[in-house]
Design an enzyme around this catalytic site. Sequence first.
Site, mmCIF file in Angstrom:
data_model
loop_
_atom_site.group_PDB
_atom_site.id
_atom_site.type_symbol
_atom_site.label_atom_id
_atom_site.label_comp_id
_atom_site.label_asym_id
_atom_site.label_seq_id
_atom_site.Cartn_x
_atom_site.Cartn_y
_atom_site.Cartn_z
ATOM 1 N N SER A 19 0.844 -1.092 -0.199
ATOM 2 C CA SER A 19 0.095 0.075 -0.127
ATOM 3 C C SER A 19 0.688 1.216 -0.035
ATOM 4 O O SER A 19 0.632 2.320 -1.011
ATOM 5 C CB SER A 19 -0.924 -0.133 1.201
ATOM 6 O OG SER A 19 -1.666 1.100 1.447
ATOM 7 N N GLY A 34 5.868 5.649 -3.690
ATOM 8 C CA GLY A 34 6.840 5.365 -4.969
ATOM 9 C C GLY A 34 6.335 6.496 -6.118
ATOM 10 O O GLY A 34 7.103 7.063 -6.735
ATOM 11 N N HIS A 39 6.725 3.504 9.901
ATOM 12 C CA HIS A 39 6.195 3.567 11.236
ATOM 13 C C HIS A 39 7.285 2.951 12.146
ATOM 14 O O HIS A 39 8.319 2.585 11.627
ATOM 15 C CB HIS A 39 5.452 2.052 10.854
ATOM 16 C CG HIS A 39 4.220 1.879 11.846
ATOM 17 N ND1 HIS A 39 3.853 2.654 12.848
ATOM 18 C CD2 HIS A 39 3.704 0.494 11.981
ATOM 19 C CE1 HIS A 39 2.999 2.010 13.536
ATOM 20 N NE2 HIS A 39 2.910 0.680 13.118
#
Length: 430
Positions: A122, A128, A206
């Site tokens: 995702s 990207g 994260h």
Amino acid sequence: MNKKWAPDSNSWINHNSTFISYYYIYSIDVAMSLRSSTIRMARAASSRAIKQAGAQRALTTLTRSARPAVSKQSLIPQGTRGVKTINFGGTEESVYERADWPREKLLEYFKNDTFALIGYGSQGYGQGLNLRDNGINVIIGVRKNGSSWKSAIEDGWVPGENLFDVNEAVQRGTIIMNLLSDAAQSETWPSIKPLLTEGKTLYFSHGFSPVFNNLTKVEPPSNIDVILVAPKGSGRTVRTLFKEGRGINSSYAVWNDVTGKAHERAVAMSVAIGSGYVYQTTFEKEVNSDLYGERGCLMGGIHGMFLAQYEVLRENGHSPSEAFNETVEEATQSLYPLIGKYGMDYMYDACSTTARRGALDWYPRFKDALKPVFSELYESVKNGTETQRSLDFNSQPDYREKLEKELEIIRNMEIWKVGKEVRKLRPENQ
Ligand SMILES: NC(=O)c1ccc[n+]([C@@H]2O[C@H](COP(=O)([O-])OP(=O)(O)OC[C@H]3O[C@@H](n4cnc5c(N)ncnc54)[C@H](OP(=O)(O)O)[C@@H]3O)[C@@H](O)[C@H]2O)c1
């Protein structure tokens, strides 16, 4: 259009009253069109309050959206480039905005860098493609012939040119964006770590892997910059908002600042991947708030609340149609968009006096009932229990099949089967 920068008030003032009136009418129209059949716009006196609130917010939205992207640059004092201190309900915070990093400046800043983005799920997809569209030199690293490899080729990445296997991409990159799934970051770390040589930057979206390194074994090298940019939304949203000329909100954090440039690089990267504005956090706070939020109001909590309300309605003899409309459809199609656009007070104000009275009486009861569950959840995040569960489930070779089985259970719940039918009945879906 006639615009003026007012440094004392930190706001753009637009002097074109025609545009303001137009925008005001338009925003009231949008709000009105979202009205539901069971909850009516308050009349007479309260409608005056709504108009005032609407006009105020329309103006705020207008002034925000009217900011030109580049010309503001020259007006920001040297040394505090791009930083704005904003009072968020009484607490001052510094934020950075996309307008502070126009495309030419980004290209100049990253002209000697190769972004090696590993993982094309995702976030890999969203970040990207946004980087590529921004003109940044980006390559993708994924398992050869896996499903991500195929998706990357479909999106125009070319094997041997800008698509490589994970280790080769890491070797070629100067900024290594680790966007593998959190479980995969742990699994692949022994082969990736030795390739993170001096001078490279390691990037996460994260804090999961480094913060819980006692469980993940991901211990970033101490001789390179380690940064984080965490978009507050799915990778699909990162991409959609970018394509619409909008931007996702993101947080950024620094784990290691070896070069003295890690903060600046993180902010620049947040803009390069498609953020609208970015606020600072720490790796620990990012992971704790993120795991907590998705288990709570963003996903698990809201799902639990929908189910509880729906079940009680059904147990009391209400039809599926009625139970679904009163629980989900009205929430997502009528009332939640108002919260998103103008805030909770506006949503209350847009509803009938009867609805408003009931909501004002009952929200403290819900808050008191739920707060202990949220406290328990936060503790479970902080002490690593949630991380361990995620690693245990998502490291299994058949994790995708197992996930699909659990999603199938949700798909087959009466409430969500009803939802499918209700969505088909929306005029725009016919
Ligand atoms: N999704 C979100 O909404 C979101 C939001 C903010 C931050 N984040 C963070 O962004 C990062 C990426 O998340 P994501 O949701 O984009 O991940 P994801 O969709 O789960 O990405 C999976 C990627 O990891 C690869 N992968 C899985 N197991 C692997 C293994 N053993 N070896 C090599 N590659 C493997 C997959 O490749 P194959 O196709 O070959 O299996 C795929 O490219 C995570 O740190 C996540 O917490 C996610």
